[in-house]
Structures are given as C-alpha cells and as structure tokens.
Design a protein around this motif. Structure first.
Motif, PDB file in Angstrom:
ATOM      1  N   LEU A 210      -3.903  -4.406  19.048  1.00 56.32           N
ATOM      2  CA  LEU A 210      -3.067  -3.360  18.463  1.00 56.32           C
ATOM      3  C   LEU A 210      -1.879  -3.954  17.710  1.00 56.32           C
ATOM      4  N   ASP A 211      -1.460  -5.151  18.115  1.00 55.60           N
ATOM      5  CA  ASP A 211      -0.361  -5.836  17.426  1.00 55.60           C
ATOM      6  C   ASP A 211      -0.849  -6.741  16.303  1.00 55.60           C
ATOM      7  N   ASP A 212      -2.152  -6.887  16.159  1.00 51.10           N
ATOM      8  CA  ASP A 212      -2.729  -7.736  15.118  1.00 51.10           C
ATOM      9  C   ASP A 212      -2.564  -7.040  13.766  1.00 51.10           C
ATOM     10  N   PRO A 213      -2.041  -7.725  12.716  1.00 55.27           N
ATOM     11  CA  PRO A 213      -1.894  -7.094  11.390  1.00 55.27           C
ATOM     12  C   PRO A 213      -3.203  -6.546  10.828  1.00 55.27           C
ATOM     13  N   ARG A 214      -4.331  -7.091  11.281  1.00 58.43           N
ATOM     14  CA  ARG A 214      -5.625  -6.598  10.802  1.00 58.43           C
ATOM     15  C   ARG A 214      -5.899  -5.179  11.285  1.00 58.43           C
ATOM     16  N   TYR A 215      -5.202  -4.761  12.350  1.00 52.75           N
ATOM     17  CA  TYR A 215      -5.353  -3.382  12.830  1.00 52.75           C
ATOM     18  C   TYR A 215      -4.996  -2.396  11.717  1.00 52.75           C
ATOM     19  N   GLY A 216      -3.850  -2.603  11.064  1.00 53.20           N
ATOM     20  CA  GLY A 216      -3.443  -1.696   9.990  1.00 53.20           C
ATOM     21  C   GLY A 216      -4.412  -1.695   8.831  1.00 53.20           C
ATOM     22  N   GLU A 217      -4.961  -2.867   8.502  1.00 55.69           N
ATOM     23  CA  GLU A 217      -5.927  -2.945   7.406  1.00 55.69           C
ATOM     24  C   GLU A 217      -7.166  -2.108   7.719  1.00 55.69           C
ATOM     25  N   HIS A 218      -7.635  -2.238   8.965  1.00 53.25           N
ATOM     26  CA  HIS A 218      -8.859  -1.532   9.339  1.00 53.25           C
ATOM     27  C   HIS A 218      -8.628  -0.024   9.452  1.00 53.25           C
ATOM     28  N   TRP A 219      -7.559   0.376  10.125  1.00 54.11           N
ATOM     29  CA  TRP A 219      -7.339   1.806  10.343  1.00 54.11           C
ATOM     30  C   TRP A 219      -6.820   2.520   9.105  1.00 54.11           C
ATOM     31  N   ALA A 220      -6.275   1.793   8.156  1.00 52.29           N
ATOM     32  CA  ALA A 220      -5.872   2.421   6.889  1.00 52.29           C
ATOM     33  C   ALA A 220      -7.078   2.967   6.141  1.00 52.29           C
ATOM     34  N   ARG A 221      -8.254   2.346   6.352  1.00 48.92           N
ATOM     35  CA  ARG A 221      -9.433   2.718   5.589  1.00 48.92           C
ATOM     36  C   ARG A 221      -9.829   4.177   5.811  1.00 48.92           C
ATOM     37  N   PHE A 222      -9.767   4.662   7.046  1.00 50.70           N
ATOM     38  CA  PHE A 222     -10.187   6.052   7.280  1.00 50.70           C
ATOM     39  C   PHE A 222      -9.222   7.007   6.610  1.00 50.70           C
ATOM     40  N   TRP A 223      -7.925   6.643   6.568  1.00 56.90           N
ATOM     41  CA  TRP A 223      -6.957   7.521   5.915  1.00 56.90           C
ATOM     42  C   TRP A 223      -7.151   7.515   4.398  1.00 56.90           C
ATOM     43  N   LEU A 224      -7.458   6.354   3.852  1.00 55.30           N
ATOM     44  CA  LEU A 224      -7.693   6.263   2.408  1.00 55.30           C
ATOM     45  C   LEU A 224      -8.922   7.069   2.007  1.00 55.30           C
ATOM     46  N   ASP A 225      -9.924   7.123   2.868  1.00 54.34           N
ATOM     47  CA  ASP A 225     -11.080   7.987   2.611  1.00 54.34           C
ATOM     48  C   ASP A 225     -10.648   9.450   2.557  1.00 54.34           C
ATOM     49  N   LEU A 226      -9.796   9.820   3.492  1.00 58.50           N
ATOM     50  CA  LEU A 226      -9.346  11.213   3.575  1.00 58.50           C
ATOM     51  C   LEU A 226      -8.595  11.639   2.322  1.00 58.50           C
ATOM     52  N   VAL A 227      -7.711  10.770   1.834  1.00 58.14           N
ATOM     53  CA  VAL A 227      -6.844  11.162   0.716  1.00 58.14           C
ATOM     54  C   VAL A 227      -7.484  10.851  -0.628  1.00 58.14           C
TER      55      VAL A 227
END
Length: 798
Positions: A210-227
């Motif tokens: 959860l503290d790994d910077p790659r977490y934000g990269e991965h979880w940003a993808r679902f939001w980018l799909d949404l918007v």
C-alpha cells in the motif's frame, strides 16, 4: 383606425410626391428627369385639390384590403395552432400508450408525479438512508477474521454453503501483488514472505504494498477508465493533447497520498474554486477537459452543446452512478429522475470556460518566472516589435479567414468585447480562438520571399538572447467559471424558455442551491461546481458514498456487491449483500474516507484469501450458479496493461520511472504511460479489452478471441520480450542450466517447476544427440521463454 389611416396616407404621399428620388450615383440626365417629374406632381396637387382626396380614397381601399388579409392570416394561424395542439395531444397519448406497453422492472411505479412518484422513490434502494446493520454472528464460526467475513458467512450458512479453503501462500502473494501494484512479485519477494512465519507477515506485506508508489499507478487505471481518459481529441481529427498527462499524474499521486474521497471529488470538479496556492488543484480540473473535441468543427453552437451534455453525462456516471443521459430528452422511464434534474445538473457547468493559459506552478514560481521573462523582454523589445510589425498583417488576414468560417451569429460573439459577452458568447469565441491556434502558423507560409528572409534574420537576432529567457512554464488544460453574465440553462423545445437553476437530484435533496445564494470562496467564480462537489461528498449522501465503496470492492473481487457498478438505478442489478455494503460504507466514511484503510480491511479478510478451488464446487454451483455469495475466489485474466507490464518486468526491461509525458509503444515504461489515442489504440492493449476513452467504463469487457492468441504467439512484442527473457536467463551466473530454467519458471509463474516440468524444459532447450553431449540451443531457449509468456499460469491469477 385614424392612426393607421394617417400612417397609410403619409406613406402614400411619399410615394406619390417622391416616386423618383434619385438613388445612388445616377447619370445627370436621369436626375434631371426625376426632378421634372417631382415638379409636375407638386403642380398637380396645387392645381387640383381633389387629387389629394382621390389619393386618400385609394388608401382607404388598400387599407381595407390589407385588413382583410390580416384577418385571414390570423384565422390561418389559429387553425394551425389548433392543429399543433391536437397533434401534441395525440403524441402525448401515444407516448403514454408506449409507456404502458414498455416492460418495467417488477414493482416499478408508472409515473413520476404524485403518490406513484413517491412510491417510485421509496422503492429505490440506493437512495435510502444509510443505516448501521448489526454485525451477524453464526455459531461455530471459526472462519471469519473481521466483519466482512461475518456478513459473508451469514449468507453462506443461510444457504447451506461453505467457504473455500484459504489459497496457498504462493498464490496469495502473487494475487496480492497484482491486486495492489499490478505486477508479479520477484522470486526474492515470494521467498521473503514464505520464510516469514510471524502472525503479522501478511499484514506487513499488505502495508508495504500500500506504501509502494506502484500502488497509485495501478489503482489510477480504474479511475482513468471511469473518467474516459485519453490523450487525443477523438472524432475525425483526433489531435493529440500534449499536456493532459498532468491529470493522469494527478490521479496517480492522489491514490498514493490516499486523499479523502470528498477532497478527490472536489478537486476534479472545482479545484479552481478552492483557496490556496496549489497547482495540483488546477491540474485536477482536467477532468472537465477529457471529453471529445474537434477544433476544426464549424458548427460551434451544437459542438459546445455536445461538450456540455457529455460533461453532464460523465458526472452522472462517475460520481452519481445513475444514467443521467436517459433524462436528457424526457423524464427517466424507470428511475425518479426528471428532465429538469438533468438540466439542473448541467446548470452547475453552464459558466465553465476552458483555460489553456493558467500554468501549473505556484504563485512564487510564477513570479520568479515573470522576473526572468522581463529581463528577456527588455533586452529584445525592438527586435520583437519589428517581428510583430512584419507578421501582424499576415496574422490579421488569418484571423479574418478563421472567423469567416463560422456562422454570422457566432462571429458576432467573437467580435464583441469580452466584458460585454455572456458566458455562452465567450464559449463560442473560445472555439474560434482554439481553431486559429490549433491550425498553427499557416499564415506565415503565405509570406513573400522578401518578408521570409527578413523574418529569419530577426529570429536569428532574437535567438542571441535565449540565455536570458526562462524555460517555459508547465502548460495545463484546466477550466474556470466565466466572470461576466452567466447564460441561462434552457431545456430544449421548452416554449417558455424558462431557465433551469442548478439543483441536485430532486429525489435525493431536500434543499436546492440558489445561484444567487452561492458564496464562492474565490472571486470571479460562481461557486456552482463547489456546491455540487460538496453535495456529492456529504457523509449523509447515501448514493455517492455507496457508489465509491462498491467500486473499490469491485476492483478487489472482479465484481461489485452491486454488479452494475455505474448503474444503481432500477435497470441495474441490486446488491448481493446490501447490509455488508452499508456497513462498509459507514466504516469507510468514519475512517476518514481512506481508500487504503478499506483496501486493508478487505485484504485481511478470509473472504478475499479464499482459494479458487472448492472441494464441493459442483454441488454449491447448483445453489449459487453465479457465485454471488462469495464462497470461492474468482480466477481472472490479467488486464491489458498487466500483461504488457508483466512481460517487461519478467524480461528485466521495465523502466520504473513514475510520471511525466506519455511515450510511444516502443518504450519499456508501464502501459499507464503509453499515449492513448482514441482513434488508433495500441493493437496489443486493444486486443485485450483496454478502455478507449470514448465513454466512461466501469468494468472492462473480458473477451477471448483468436486475435489475442495470434498476437501473443506471433506478435513482435511478445517475441521481443521472450528474447530479452532468454538473455536474462543466459546472464545468470548459476553455472547450472537446470537452476537457470527454474529461475525462468519462478520469474514468469511465481513458483518452482515440478520435476516433470523441469525435465521436459531441459530436454527441449538442450537436447542430447548420439554424437555429442547436450548443449544449450539459443533458438529453443527463446521458444521456451515464449511458451512461458503464452501460458495460462502467466496470463491468469487464481
């Protein structure tokens, strides 16, 4: 009648007395003849007093004729109005008939108004107030670890079902890595977890990822799909947007910083209206710039109308979980959402103007840039003045050519001073300006050869001062509210043209913000979007709070508690565990709207850690064929980006830099950073169902097609990664081919090969012959690596 008669007499006298007044630049002979005719008319009136009476009589006759024609016309208009009313009445009758024939969900009310409308709202589960359910208990429950499990176990026990055993530790660690960072673990990371026998081993691994910077990269993808994030305009032109990547980086950073959801919402909808000197808030409003746009569109009126409608639609999809677009033309057929609700939501965005001139820096950074820029400007004043004087005529001609392409009423908007424009007129003027700038500098291509040489010389002189010029400020695609008169929001085909004020969904809000009462925190802004964002992020908003919690659950389990993640209406599916959803929602809000806290609770549960294999699966499928009750884990294929990134990761090529401008498909960076063009998507990502940015995507399709197999088996990309993986295996200083091949298995599959698998791999890669000992065959090693990357164990997570 006397007044009308006087008017007609006056007009007649003008035509009788002055029938041939010279007009324009006639020849002198014609002018003399006209003058003689005028004199004769005057003499006639003077010598014959009855002539005037004759004129008046003729006027009276003409007036009677005109009056008769007016009465006839009025009669025709009344008949036409009666015909229209009758037609509308028949149309309404036909509409009502069609509505009665149209299938409706069970128990749905037939109308929006009155008692039936109230019944419709009462039936809608998603808008019911959040109530804290009691955490269930089941006797002899040794399986549950936290409240999530108790809600799930209660439903299973009621149906006579049992949960699957826990997945083995190798499966769990691989599943966790893909779940949180979108990449496989390294063999060392797997070993570290397997060798940690402490009770906190799993929790420590969850916290670390959860503290790994790659977490934000991965979880940003679902939001980018949404918007519907993309980096090109779409439609026919599909021009590239070189600066929109800053919004993508903003989303990545927001997830890594675990921003509270209300703040995340507000920054995207109204970051420009928030106080403070933080450029991230301006960048966040790029959410409102993600829609399809085509700069060379001439129909500016309908073009902007489409932009506004799309802005409204995606807000409903992303933040409200209801299909607002269904109410654009009429009241929603199934949900208590009216057409007025649709345009009330659109009214929040009515003042929006696009801005491309607000840099993404702090005020201190901007001031520093201005001071340096002034030094350059002072040193180059005369040179720049010569360049302006030389280019101005060509630019003026190009401006005129651009403006002339638009309809006259749109040209009038552009020609009106900014301070006199309405918001709509300014929006029209902006579309003209964008077209001028997007087309580049074709005006200068029409320069004479002499002027071109002169311009080249001046530009060379100017370049001698480049050492004084500061680097350009970061360009940002953002929005602001128009500071002048705000145009009203009107429902199309509303004969009364009655303005619709901004208001929330009527069925959800007991109060509606009055535009005049909105008090923006910043000057020159209406505060409308801030009011909308605050309403969405309210703790007592049952719709929006449930929505985001369900989206997070969906990403962990492949399916939401509400399977239709962006449709919480009557046409969507109801929640499989409504009490669990409400409990999680309240828990989420009470814990600071922290997504990472919610992630951890889910990942620590026995529900998430179940195996995909169940010893009694065939029997339990008879009771729960769709596996709604969560009695085992779902096997799922990696997403398009995960497939590509994992190949790069395993081959050792992956560039782990975070953020920055997007790259082409040849770059070894994560798929998140690839250029996403709406009309020409990457073939590999497209084949594996990536979102294309044309519309909001709550859940990607998961197709299985021959094209996918062909791309992986014969495509240059997978073959190239197989060669790099072979290079990596050959570079291992093991001195033992079997150990090297075992490393390949562990890199690609996350596990050690069985004896049979390793024996077959050795026989294939280094076949023995009668004449000589077995030796490594490079071509076969590449094929072996290619097989690993094509296997189900690489492409699927269980």
């Amino acid at each position: 009648m006397v007044e009308k008669s006087s008017v007609f007499i006056g007009l007649a006298l003008l035509f009788v007395i002055f029938p041939l007044i010279p007009v324009g630049n006639r020849a002198s002979a014609e002018a003399d003849a006209d003058l003689r005719t005028l004199i004769e008319n005057l003499r006639t009136l003077k010598s014959d007093p009855n002539h005037l009476q004759q004129v008046e009589d003729r006027i009276s006759e003409k007036e009677a004729q005109v009056q008769s024609e007016i009465e006839s016309l009025e009669k025709s208009i009344r008949e036409l109005q009666d015909s229209i009313s009758e037609s509308e009445s028949r149309q309404e009758e036909l509409t009502r008939l069609l509505e009665t024939l149209q299938p409706k969900p069970d128990g749905l009310a037939k109308a929006h108004g009155g008692v039936e409308g109230e019944a419709l709202a009462e039936e809608w589960w998603a808008i019911q107030p959040l109530e804290r359910p009691e955490i269930p208990t089941v006797q002899n429950d040794r399986w549950s670890r936290n409240p999530i499990d108790r809600f799930v176990f209660r439903r299973l026990a009621d149906k006579g079902l049992t949960p699957a055993p826990e997945a083995d530790r190798v499966q769990l660690v691989r599943r966790l890595f893909f779940d949180l960072v979108g990449m496989p673990p390294t063999p060392r990371e797997i070993d570290d977890f397997l060798n940690d026998s402490s009770p906190e081993a799993w929790e420590h691994l969850v916290d670390r990822l959860l503290d790994d910077p790659r977490y934000g990269e991965h979880w940003a993808r679902f939001w980018l799909d949404l918007v519907r994030y993309a980096e090109s305009d779409g439609w026919n032109k599909d021009s590239y947007r070189p600066n929109i990547w800053r919004y993508r980086d903003y989303v990545v950073d927001s997830f890594n910083r675990d921003k509270p959801y209300p703040q995340f919402v507000r920054e995207q909808l109204a970051g420009d209206e928030m106080p403070g000197d933080d450029p991230e808030k301006i960048i966040a409003t790029g959410f409102l710039r993600l829609g399809i746009y085509e700069y060379n569109q001439r129909d500016a009126r309908n073009h902007w109308n489409d932009i506004m409608n799309e802005m409204t639609d995606v807000t409903g999809d992303v933040f409200l979980g209801v299909s607002m677009s269904c109410s654009r033309c009429h009241n929603h057929k199934f949900d208590p959402i009216t057409q007025k609700d649709y345009f009330g939501l659109r009214a929040f965005f009515e003042p929006v103007i696009w801005r491309d001139d607000v840099p993404g820096v702090t005020e201190a950074g901007h001031e520093k840039w201005r001071k340096q820029q002034k030094k350059w400007e002072d040193a180059t004043t005369s040179i720049r003045a010569e360049i302006d004087a030389l280019c101005l005529p060509y630019y003026d001609r190009k401006w005129k050519e651009t403006v002339d392409k638009f309809p006259l009423d749109i040209q009038a908007c552009f020609n009106k001073p900014v301070e006199e424009r309405t918001s709509w007129e300014h929006q029209m003027a902006y579309l003209i300006e964008r077209q001028f700038y997007e087309e580049g500098t074709p005006a200068l291509k029409k320069m004479t050869e002499e002027d071109q040489k002169k311009l080249e010389g001046l530009e060379k002189q100017l370049s001698e001062f480049d050492h004084l010029k500061p680097p350009p400020l970061p360009e940002v695609m953002s929005v602001r509210d128009f500071s002048g008169e705000i145009s009203p929001t009107i429902i199309p085909k509303d004969r009364r043209h009655q303005p619709v004020p901004p208001h929330f969904l009527t069925v959800l809000a007991s109060e509606t913000p009055d535009t005049e009462d909105l008090q923006p925190e910043l000057p020159k802004s209406t505060g409308r979007r801030t009011a909308l964002a605050k309403w969405i992020g309210r703790e007592d908003n049952p719709l929006t709070t449930r929505l985001i919690v369900n989206r997070i659950w969906q990403q962990h389990f492949g399916r939401g508690i509400v399977p239709t993640a962006s449709d919480f209406g009557h046409l969507g599916e109801p929640p499989t565990h409504p009490k669990l959803l409400d409990w999680l929602t309240l828990h989420f809000v009470e814990n600071g709207w922290s997504m990472k806290h919610l992630h951890k609770m889910i990942l620590m549960s026995s529900t998430w850690k179940q195996s995909s294999q169940h010893p009694e699966a065939s029997d339990q499928l008879k009771t729960d064929p769709s596996e709604d009750l969560l009695w085992r884990a779902r096997i799922h294929r990696l997403s398009a980006e995960e497939i590509r990134d994992s190949m790069l990761f395993v081959s050792g090529e992956l560039d782990r830099r975070i953020g920055g401008p997007s790259v082409d498909d040849k770059s070894p960076r994560r798929g998140l950073y690839m250029k996403i063009r709406r009309n020409s998507p990457d073939p590999l990502l497209s084949a594996f169902d990536c979102a294309n940015g044309l519309k909001s995507v709550a859940q990607r399709n998961v197709t299985t097609t021959p094209t996918q197999a062909l791309l992986l088996f014969n495509g240059d990309y997978s073959l190239g990664r197989a060669e790099k993986l072979a290079d990596r295996i050959q570079g291992l200083e093991t001195g033992d081919l079997g150990e090297a091949l075992s490393s390949a298995f562990r890199l690609a599959w996350g596990r050690t090969p069985s004896e049979v698998e390793l024996k077959r791999a050795l026989a294939f890669v280094a076949p023995a012959t009668d004449q000589e000992e077995s030796t490594l065959n490079r071509e076969r090693l590449v094929d072996f690596c290619h097989v690993l990357l094509n296997s189900n164990e690489f492409l699927y997570v269980d």
